[in-house]
Every structure is written in C-alpha cells, then in structure tokens.
Design an enzyme around this catalytic site. Structure first.
Site, PDB file in Angstrom:
ATOM      1  N   CYS A 160       0.735  -1.315  -0.135  1.00  0.00           N
ATOM      2  CA  CYS A 160      -0.058   0.072  -0.089  1.00  0.00           C
ATOM      3  C   CYS A 160       0.813   1.277   0.097  1.00  0.00           C
ATOM      4  O   CYS A 160       0.222   2.293  -0.238  1.00  0.00           O
ATOM      5  CB  CYS A 160      -1.105  -0.100   1.168  1.00  0.00           C
ATOM      6  SG  CYS A 160      -1.767  -1.336   1.414  1.00  0.00           S
TER       7      CYS A 160
ATOM      8  N   PRO B 212     -10.525 -29.758   2.925  1.00  0.00           N
ATOM      9  CA  PRO B 212     -10.530 -29.344   4.362  1.00  0.00           C
ATOM     10  C   PRO B 212      -9.196 -29.018   4.804  1.00  0.00           C
ATOM     11  O   PRO B 212      -8.831 -28.321   5.934  1.00  0.00           O
ATOM     12  CB  PRO B 212     -11.312 -30.052   5.223  1.00  0.00           C
ATOM     13  CG  PRO B 212     -11.816 -31.234   4.355  1.00  0.00           C
ATOM     14  CD  PRO B 212     -11.423 -30.909   3.072  1.00  0.00           C
TER      15      PRO B 212
HETATM   16  P1  FAD Z   1      -0.351 -10.333  -1.702  1.00  0.00           P
HETATM   17  O1  FAD Z   1      -0.023  -9.208  -0.580  1.00  0.00           O
HETATM   18  O2  FAD Z   1      -0.349  -9.936  -3.218  1.00  0.00           O
HETATM   19  O3  FAD Z   1       0.843 -11.401  -1.577  1.00  0.00           O
HETATM   20  C1  FAD Z   1       0.758 -12.811  -2.015  1.00  0.00           C
HETATM   21  C2  FAD Z   1       2.335 -13.125  -2.390  1.00  0.00           C
HETATM   22  O4  FAD Z   1       2.177 -14.355  -2.788  1.00  0.00           O
HETATM   23  C3  FAD Z   1       3.035 -12.179  -3.293  1.00  0.00           C
HETATM   24  O5  FAD Z   1       4.109 -11.581  -2.776  1.00  0.00           O
HETATM   25  C4  FAD Z   1       3.337 -13.475  -4.405  1.00  0.00           C
HETATM   26  O6  FAD Z   1       4.702 -13.255  -4.665  1.00  0.00           O
HETATM   27  C5  FAD Z   1       3.305 -14.762  -3.546  1.00  0.00           C
HETATM   28  N1  FAD Z   1       2.968 -15.539  -4.431  1.00  0.00           N
HETATM   29  C6  FAD Z   1       1.868 -15.973  -5.352  1.00  0.00           C
HETATM   30  N2  FAD Z   1       1.994 -17.119  -5.921  1.00  0.00           N
HETATM   31  C7  FAD Z   1       3.179 -17.776  -5.164  1.00  0.00           C
HETATM   32  C8  FAD Z   1       3.403 -19.212  -5.573  1.00  0.00           C
HETATM   33  N3  FAD Z   1       2.978 -19.804  -6.363  1.00  0.00           N
HETATM   34  N4  FAD Z   1       4.525 -19.551  -4.833  1.00  0.00           N
HETATM   35  C9  FAD Z   1       5.210 -18.685  -3.815  1.00  0.00           C
HETATM   36  N5  FAD Z   1       4.639 -17.260  -3.481  1.00  0.00           N
HETATM   37  C10 FAD Z   1       3.514 -16.987  -4.309  1.00  0.00           C
HETATM   38  N6  FAD Z   1      -5.209  -2.322  -0.085  1.00  0.00           N
HETATM   39  C11 FAD Z   1      -5.703  -1.741   0.916  1.00  0.00           C
HETATM   40  O7  FAD Z   1      -6.667  -1.929   1.649  1.00  0.00           O
HETATM   41  N7  FAD Z   1      -5.572  -0.333   1.181  1.00  0.00           N
HETATM   42  C12 FAD Z   1      -4.603   0.472   0.214  1.00  0.00           C
HETATM   43  O8  FAD Z   1      -3.991   1.368   0.401  1.00  0.00           O
HETATM   44  C13 FAD Z   1      -3.855  -0.510  -0.611  1.00  0.00           C
HETATM   45  N8  FAD Z   1      -2.881  -0.045  -1.464  1.00  0.00           N
HETATM   46  C14 FAD Z   1      -2.502  -0.891  -2.460  1.00  0.00           C
HETATM   47  C15 FAD Z   1      -1.584  -0.132  -3.377  1.00  0.00           C
HETATM   48  C16 FAD Z   1      -0.743  -1.112  -4.147  1.00  0.00           C
HETATM   49  C17 FAD Z   1       0.215  -0.434  -5.151  1.00  0.00           C
HETATM   50  C18 FAD Z   1      -1.136  -2.571  -4.265  1.00  0.00           C
HETATM   51  C19 FAD Z   1      -0.487  -3.286  -5.326  1.00  0.00           C
HETATM   52  C20 FAD Z   1      -2.177  -2.794  -3.641  1.00  0.00           C
HETATM   53  C21 FAD Z   1      -2.805  -2.168  -2.605  1.00  0.00           C
HETATM   54  N9  FAD Z   1      -3.734  -2.662  -1.773  1.00  0.00           N
HETATM   55  C22 FAD Z   1      -4.322  -1.885  -0.678  1.00  0.00           C
HETATM   56  C23 FAD Z   1      -3.868  -4.168  -1.758  1.00  0.00           C
HETATM   57  C24 FAD Z   1      -3.342  -4.952  -0.666  1.00  0.00           C
HETATM   58  O9  FAD Z   1      -2.059  -4.670  -0.897  1.00  0.00           O
HETATM   59  C25 FAD Z   1      -3.800  -6.404  -1.082  1.00  0.00           C
HETATM   60  O10 FAD Z   1      -5.225  -6.676  -0.941  1.00  0.00           O
HETATM   61  C26 FAD Z   1      -3.127  -7.388  -0.076  1.00  0.00           C
HETATM   62  O11 FAD Z   1      -1.622  -7.289  -0.179  1.00  0.00           O
HETATM   63  C27 FAD Z   1      -3.378  -9.062  -0.264  1.00  0.00           C
HETATM   64  O12 FAD Z   1      -2.826  -9.585   0.481  1.00  0.00           O
HETATM   65  P2  FAD Z   1      -2.512 -11.041  -0.042  1.00  0.00           P
HETATM   66  O13 FAD Z   1      -1.698 -12.046   1.100  1.00  0.00           O
HETATM   67  O14 FAD Z   1      -3.794 -11.674  -0.343  1.00  0.00           O
HETATM   68  O15 FAD Z   1      -1.679 -11.068  -1.327  1.00  0.00           O
END
Ligand code: FAD
Length: 564
Positions: A42, A275
């Site tokens: 973010c 599960p």
């Molecule tokens: P992510 O944080 O994307 O993490 C997933 C990780 O899994 C990644 O690093 C990826 O490399 C890894 N991965 C994927 N597949 C594999 C695999 N097969 N093997 C190993 N590793 C893998 N949300 C807000 O609420 N407020 C904000 O202000 C906001 N600003 C944002 C600004 C930007 C520029 C971005 C990109 C996003 C923003 N978001 C914001 C959204 C927020 O960052 C995401 O909703 C959140 O990070 C999701 O978390 P996650 O763990 O699901 O995925």
C-alpha cells in the site's frame, strides 16, 4: 503440526505470525516467490512520489526478523508450482538455483494474492508499460521516472490508478488518466466521485471517462496510446491499473473449487473445498457482508484478518470470517473518498430495497477555524432503518466518519442508533451534533415521516409537467449564483410571510444549499397544510449530479481548463 504457507505478504505473513503465537511447536514454512516478505504494497505509490523517501521503510519485516522473532522457516525466491493433495505435498522451485523439491504439509494455507491485469492489447509488452504490485515493479517505474518522464498515462481510475496519478503529479509529470467506465473510482456511486474528478481537474490532470486504451505503439517520444475514440496520446510511460486477477492456478490445478470470477472458494473457516487447505487474501472469493452475495474484494485489511482467522482455525480456535464490507479509503490530492458496505449500484443490482440521504456537514464545528466540508451519503433499509452502506467525500474527518459507520454496519445498527451515538466532541474534532448524528437525524426523520425527502435524481427524472412545484429557500444572492432550473425563490426567513404565494393544489419540493434550511421550510409548509418534501442534500447534491463548473463534455473528457 507442519504448516506450509504459500505467499509471504499480507495474508501469508499474518497467518504465519498468528500460527506461531498459538503454537511454539509447529514447523511453519513460508514460500514466497519474490525476494521480499511482508512488504508494504500500500506504500508503493508514495515512494514513487517521494513522500516515502526511504525504500527500506517499505520492508515492514525482513525474512531474518521473521526467523529470529517468530522462528519461521522463510524461503524467498521459492515458487510453489503444484499441490499433491493425496500425498499432502507441494512441489517447490528454488528460483535461484532452479532446483525443484517436494515439501510435505499437514495443513496448507494459500495466500498467493492477485496479479495485476494486463489486457491482451497490441503493443502491451513494449518497454515503458508497467503494472505495480511489488517493490521490483516499483523500482522499474522509478527508474523510468528518473530518466525524465514528462508525460504519463495511467489506464484505470481505480484506487491504485488514482494514487499513482497523485504521485506522478507530485513528480511534475503531466498525467492523463483513462477510465472505461463513465466515472472514476468504480466501487463508489457516480455522484460521490464528482468532487474527486474536480480535484483532478484542479491539479491539471486530464481525466478521460468512458474511454479505453486499444493499443500501444513505439514513438520517438516513447509511446503512443491508441484510444477507442481514435485519438492518440503521446507519453513516455504508461501504468496499467485496470484491476487484478486472483492467483488461482495452484488451486485450479489441484482441483479446488473456484468461483466464476476466479476466486478460490472458502467457507467461514476459510477452508477450501479440501479441508486440509485454507486460502486467504486477494486470491479468494468472499461473502459480501451486506448482500450475502459471493464477491471479490482485494484489500489489505480483509487479507490480514483472514490470515489470522485461518491460523486460529488450524490451531483449534473458533474464529470465523464474517464476510467483507469493502471498507476502503483513498486520498486524491487534498480530497479523500471513503466507503463502507454496499453502494447504491450494488443494492440495485441485488434488487435490495433501500432509502438514501445526503448531508454536507463540516468536519468540525463551523465556528472553529479550519472546518472542511464533506458530503456523506447513507444507504439504509426502508423498513427497519438498518444501515446498508455509506460513502463520504471531502477533506479532513472523512476517515473517522466512515470508520464509525463501518462499525455500525458490522454491528447491524440502524439510522435510529446513529441519532443516539455519543461521539467525542470539542470544536477542533467534531460538532455537538456530529455528522454521524446528523445523518441519523435526517434518515430517521425520513423513516418516521417527520422529514419527507426526495432525492435529486428522482426529482430530475420526473417529467417537468409532473414535477412538484420547486421552491428554493436560499437567499436571493445564493439563488442568483446558480439554481435548479424552474425554481421559485422565497428565502426561508420570508417563507411564513409569503406563504400565500405558493400553490395549495401542488406538492412542493423545497431545497436550500445543503438540506438544513430546506428541512425547516418543509416543516413550516407541512404544518401549514402543504404537501411538502425536502430535496435531500439540497443544491450541493444537485451539483454532484450536475456539475456546472466542470461539466463532463460529450466525449467524457473532464477537462482541467473547464473546471477552473
Ligand atoms: P499479496 O500481498 O499480493 O501477497 C501474495 C504473495 O504471494 C506475493 O508476494 C506473491 O509473490 C506470492 N505468491 C503468489 N503465488 C505464489 C507461489 N505459487 N509461490 C510462492 N509465492 C507466491 N489495500 C488496502 O486495503 N489499502 C490500500 O491502500 C492498498 N493500496 C495498495 C497499493 C498497491 C500499489 C497495491 C499493489 C495494493 C494495494 N492494496 C491496498 C491491496 C493490498 O495490498 C492487497 O489486498 C493485499 O496485499 C493482499 O494480500 P495477499 O496476502 O492476499 O496478497
């Protein structure tokens, strides 16, 4: 217990830390494809703009810290390529050595997030066209900017797109934003985005609504962006912010259930259709807290909470995920827009009955210096008054009001509860009747029949012949500065003495600037035997729907020049 987690950022890192707090004995392995874990996605746009000056600050927790403090087995640059559900193993590729190996699990948490969309347009892979998800993307964009970008195009006026716009302008880059829809910030209702469009115009950002990029060509200046309209835009850099796609390949290949929009299906415990496998974050399909419909909401708060809940369930705690409200906030230069719960368009799509009111209060007592205006829209059940959603746009204090309303939506409160809310007050912070109370008074007055209201779109959608008699109760000066066509002006202070000028045989729709004098006028008229309604939010609400200073032209171009 051996817990394996795929993805080491918001959802994955939260799950791991919580798991360790619940079990000192568990072997917890995190696989992360990238070089970093637990970084601040973010914050990325603000490093590009220079507001966050130190790149290191974006690395919230290092792999070493995860190891030393939480005793986690963190393997970065390690991509999980497949899941063997029968044998309860994952196949991992070490991206540095190329070696592949298997890792067994007792429980598996998928937290792979969502990848930015790159539509298959001609020239999409040309240098200078970027997406932003991680620090490496950010570094590439920053390098480009540092080479001397003068003009940029941002495709997509969603949250990330607008954050980028703000930061590019901060770097002195002339920026155009292209949005397919006829409004920016698509999760919001259109009229609530007008002040943000005006703010972009004030900052000389060109906003092209109802427009799309159809392809890209190399050009001496860098790139030419081909628009649907036939127009071409020259830029040295294009950033795509057109949405994200859940990273569901692992889940699909493993035969886990996935929803129609690609989100991994989970139950309240965040268990997938297997599960032994949990899934959290941007990769999953969630239940909309208000409508109960399946949806996808890629936000950091839900991802972090889900990570925690998945760990709770794995270690025997009875936590459950209640659904996602979509509470979100964005700052666009000096304006802030925030929302929680269902929007009007979501309620319409779901066929859910609702009523709505608009108010335009200041964020703290008007007499205290520095009061900033905001617009607050409340959506609620027409029978019970239960809150369904809220949106606010303005300056200071928008965050606080939406957070209070987010709590109220989650607690199942009604507009009658808002009337009674006791919130912290001294003139620097709020008003003795806080905007939250005011919204409650207006909405509850509507439901109780004490304060009949009509919203401005309903009024304008009625044929001129069938419209109520339109009465503007502002001062003559305010009226002359701009009014709703067809309105007759009788200032509220003269209304009692001039009441006989009004027709007895017609309904009367009253408006003032924000709705407050209109309310008093409507009460005077109702008590005098007239059939009167107040236009909710008054002339300010009219201007949200019919911006006069910066009208959208037919081409959808919200021009900086017009807005000045
Ligand atoms: P992510 O944080 O994307 O993490 C997933 C990780 O899994 C990644 O690093 C990826 O490399 C890894 N991965 C994927 N597949 C594999 C695999 N097969 N093997 C190993 N590793 C893998 N949300 C807000 O609420 N407020 C904000 O202000 C906001 N600003 C944002 C600004 C930007 C520029 C971005 C990109 C996003 C923003 N978001 C914001 C959204 C927020 O960052 C995401 O909703 C959140 O990070 C999701 O978390 P996650 O763990 O699901 O995925």
């Amino acid at each position: 217990m051996k817990l394996v987690i795929v993805g080491g950022v918001a959802g994955g890192a939260s799950a791991a830390a919580r798991a360790r707090r619940l079990s000192e004995d568990a072997h917890i392995v995190i696989f992360e494809r990238g070089p970093d874990v637990s970084f601040a996605n973010c914050g990325l746009p603000y490093y590009l703009g220079g507001e966050i000056a130190d790149r290191e600050k974006l690395l919230v927790v290092s792999p070493e810290r995860l190891k030393s403090r939480f005793n986690l087995d963190v393997r970065t640059r390690s991509s999980v390529e497949a899941i063997d559900r029968a044998r309860k193993t994952v196949r991992v590729r070490d991206l540095v050595s190329g070696r592949e190996y298997e890792e067994a699990y007792d429980k598996l948490v998928l937290a792979p997030g969502a990848a930015p969309l790159r539509p298959p347009l001609s020239g999409i892979d040309l240098p200078g066209i970027f997406t932003l998800r991680n620090l490496q993307d950010m570094d590439r964009i920053k390098d480009r900017i540092d080479q001397g970008v003068k003009k940029a195009v941002v495709v997509g006026a969603g949250f990330i797109g607008l954050e980028l716009v703000e930061n590019f302008v901060r770097r002195g880059i002339a920026t155009t934003v292209i949005e397919l829809q006829d409004q920016l910030l698509p999760p919001f209702d259109k009229e609530m985005t007008t002040p943000i469009a005006q703010e972009l115009a004030r900052k000389d950002v060109t906003l092209l609504l109802g427009q799309s990029a159809e392809g890209f060509e190399p050009a001496p200046e860098g790139l030419l962006v081909q628009l649907k309209s036939g127009e071409q835009l020259a830029a040295q850099m294009v950033v795509l912010g057109v949405g994200v796609r859940p990273e569901n390949k692992l889940a699909l290949d493993a035969g886990l259930a996935v929803g129609p929009r690609g989100g991994i299906r989970v139950n309240e415990s965040l268990q997938t259709s297997d599960p032994q496998i949990y899934a959290v974050g941007d990769a999953i399909e969630v239940k909309d807290f208000v409508t109960g419909e399946p949806t996808q909401v890629p936000l950091a708060g839900p991802a972090n909470r889900q990570g925690r809940i998945a760990a709770d369930r794995i270690f025997g705690r009875p936590s459950r995920y209640r659904g996602t409200q979509g509470t979100a906030i964005v700052r666009v230069f000096e304006r802030t827009a925030a929302m929680t719960g269902a929007s009007e368009k979501v309620l319409r799509r779901a066929g859910r009955p609702f009523r709505k009111v608009y108010i335009h209060p200041t964020h703290h007592a008007g007499y205290y210096p520095g009061a900033e205006a905001m617009t607050l829209k409340l959506l609620f059940d027409p029978e019970t008054g239960k809150l369904l959603g809220a949106q606010a746009v303005g300056g200071a204090g928008v965050d606080k009001r939406i957070d209070v309303l987010a709590v109220a939506v989650q607690a199942g409160m009604t507009v009658f509860d808002l009337e009674e809310m006791e919130l912290a007050y001294s003139p620097q912070f709020g008003s003795a009747k806080d905007p939250i109370n005011m919204a409650g008074f207006v909405a509850a007055g509507l439901l109780r029949g004490e304060h009949p209201q009509i919203d401005v779109e309903t009024f304008m959608a009625t044929s001129v012949a069938e419209r109520p008699f339109l009465l503007d109760v502002r001062t003559q000066h305010e009226y002359e500065a701009g009014n709703i066509s067809g309105a007759v002006n009788i200032p509220v202070d003269d209304l009692r003495s001039r009441i006989n000028e009004l027709p007895h045989d017609r309904k009367i729709a009253v408006y003032c600037q924000v709705g407050q004098r209109g309310y008093l006028a409507a009460r005077i008229l109702l008590q005098a035997g007239y059939d009167a309604v107040n236009i909710s939010g008054g002339y300010k609400s009219y201007l949200l729907n019919h911006p006069t200073d910066s009208s959208l032209t037919e081409s959808g171009r919200f021009s900086a020049r017009q807005a000045k």
